[in-house]
Enzyme design. Structure first.
Site, PDB file in Angstrom:
ATOM      1  N   GLY A 148       3.676  -0.419  -3.107  1.00 51.18           N
ATOM      2  CA  GLY A 148       3.801  -0.314  -1.663  1.00 51.18           C
ATOM      3  C   GLY A 148       4.555  -1.473  -1.058  1.00 51.18           C
ATOM      4  O   GLY A 148       4.824  -2.490  -1.716  1.00 51.18           O
ATOM      5  N   SER A 149       4.884  -1.346   0.218  1.00 47.96           N
ATOM      6  CA  SER A 149       5.748  -2.331   0.882  1.00 47.96           C
ATOM      7  C   SER A 149       5.076  -3.692   1.026  1.00 47.96           C
ATOM      8  O   SER A 149       5.731  -4.732   0.867  1.00 47.96           O
ATOM      9  CB  SER A 149       6.172  -1.812   2.258  1.00 47.96           C
ATOM     10  N   THR A 150       3.770  -3.718   1.310  1.00 46.53           N
ATOM     11  CA  THR A 150       3.086  -5.002   1.457  1.00 46.53           C
ATOM     12  C   THR A 150       3.012  -5.734   0.119  1.00 46.53           C
ATOM     13  O   THR A 150       3.199  -6.951   0.049  1.00 46.53           O
ATOM     14  CB  THR A 150       1.670  -4.811   2.033  1.00 46.53           C
ATOM     15  N   GLY A 153      -1.950  -2.878  -1.406  1.00 47.94           N
ATOM     16  CA  GLY A 153      -1.981  -2.493  -0.001  1.00 47.94           C
ATOM     17  C   GLY A 153      -2.908  -1.303   0.177  1.00 47.94           C
ATOM     18  O   GLY A 153      -3.606  -0.882  -0.742  1.00 47.94           O
ATOM     19  N   ALA A 154      -2.917  -0.731   1.380  1.00 45.98           N
ATOM     20  CA  ALA A 154      -3.716   0.458   1.666  1.00 45.98           C
ATOM     21  C   ALA A 154      -3.098   1.179   2.846  1.00 45.98           C
ATOM     22  O   ALA A 154      -2.423   0.575   3.689  1.00 45.98           O
ATOM     23  CB  ALA A 154      -5.165   0.094   1.957  1.00 45.98           C
ATOM     24  N   LYS A 166      -5.366   5.323  -0.271  1.00 39.88           N
ATOM     25  CA  LYS A 166      -4.157   4.750  -0.831  1.00 39.88           C
ATOM     26  C   LYS A 166      -3.359   5.861  -1.504  1.00 39.88           C
ATOM     27  O   LYS A 166      -3.867   6.936  -1.725  1.00 39.88           O
ATOM     28  CB  LYS A 166      -4.486   3.671  -1.874  1.00 39.88           C
ATOM     29  N   GLY A 201       2.543   5.886  -2.097  1.00 39.44           N
ATOM     30  CA  GLY A 201       3.571   5.602  -3.092  1.00 39.44           C
ATOM     31  C   GLY A 201       3.389   6.382  -4.381  1.00 39.44           C
ATOM     32  O   GLY A 201       4.226   6.305  -5.283  1.00 39.44           O
ATOM     33  N   GLU A 208      -3.223   2.281  -9.971  1.00 34.57           N
ATOM     34  CA  GLU A 208      -3.853   1.316  -9.067  1.00 34.57           C
ATOM     35  C   GLU A 208      -5.363   1.260  -9.286  1.00 34.57           C
ATOM     36  O   GLU A 208      -5.964   0.180  -9.269  1.00 34.57           O
ATOM     37  CB  GLU A 208      -3.519   1.669  -7.621  1.00 34.57           C
ATOM     38  N   LYS A 215      -3.635  -0.516   9.863  1.00 27.45           N
ATOM     39  CA  LYS A 215      -4.297   0.199   8.776  1.00 27.45           C
ATOM     40  C   LYS A 215      -5.793   0.419   8.994  1.00 27.45           C
ATOM     41  O   LYS A 215      -6.427   1.164   8.251  1.00 27.45           O
ATOM     42  CB  LYS A 215      -4.092  -0.551   7.451  1.00 27.45           C
TER      43      LYS A 215
END
Length: 232
Positions: A45-47, A100-101, A112, A115, A121, A139
């Protein structure tokens, strides 16, 4: 190993990163935890991508030895480009992990998997004694499913059966996730499909009930996991 190829070294996050400033702040927080010799589970994920950037910067500046256990091919490639050594759960166990979430409820339950890497995960989170979920303020929800559908990874042969059983569980909307920039559905790294499912209400037993359906590989419901939420 750092890649010298032009395509690899110009790899960037595929989509625009929302709330990037908040995510970069929480990425810096997780980078502060890194110490020499750490084995770290790295979520997708992006984070997580921004956290990898912050971690790789610290590793280079302080000449640290760190081993990453990535949860997707995309994350594995990012680690290689950034010069971070990688391994797998076959060869190492994480000292701690981050991810991330899409949603976090008041009990720290999560949705989650936008992605598509929820199976890997979960393996990493369950293998790690400490797990940090990196999120920005958008979030947080009052209940799971408030904003996002729950992703469910399904063997292609079982799509019709799984749909029927999900409707019995109280699903009110089931959508096959379609790919962007290619024809057809999203195919996971294990060759499966993803259903995005909205339920009338997600109970504490839903993760187990969904997983018990023949053909379901994994879901994006993370209920009653030991996680610490890091935010700005």
């Amino acid at each position: 190993m750092i890649w010298d190829n032009k395509i690899a070294t110009t790899l960037q996050w595929s989509n625009e990163i929302s709330n990037r400033e908040q995510k970069e702040k929480v990425a810096e927080k997780i980078a502060e935890r890194v110490k020499n010799g750490d084995v770290i589970g790295v979520g997708s994920g992006s984070t997580s991508y921004l956290a990898l950037l912050a971690i790789s910067k610290k590793v280079k500046e302080q000449n640290l030895s760190v081993l990453a256990i990535p949860t997707s091919h995309e994350v594995s490639m990012a680690c290689s480009i950034l010069g971070l050594n990688t391994s797998s759960l076959l060869n190492a166990r994480p000292d701690w992990s981050f991810d991330g979430a899409d949603e976090v409820d008041p009990q720290k339950n999560l949705i989650k998997g936008r992605g598509g890497a929820m199976f890997a995960e979960k393996l990493v989170i369950k293998s790690s004694p400490e797990n940090y979920i990196l999120v920005d303020s958008s979030k947080f929800v009052s209940f799971l499913g408030e904003k996002f559908a729950a992703p469910i990874e399904v063997d292609p042969r079982a799509v019709n059966l799984v749909e029927t059983e999900l409707l019995k569980l109280g699903a009110n909307e089931i959508t096959l996730r379609l790919a962007k920039s290619k024809d057809g559905p999203v195919i996971t790294e294990a060759g499966n499909l993803i259903l995005d499912v909205r339920f009338n209400k997600i109970t504490s037993e839903y993760e187990k009930e969904v997983k018990s359906i023949p053909g379901v590989i994994e879901s994006g419901l993370f209920i009653n996991y030991q996680v610490e939420i890091l935010t700005t």
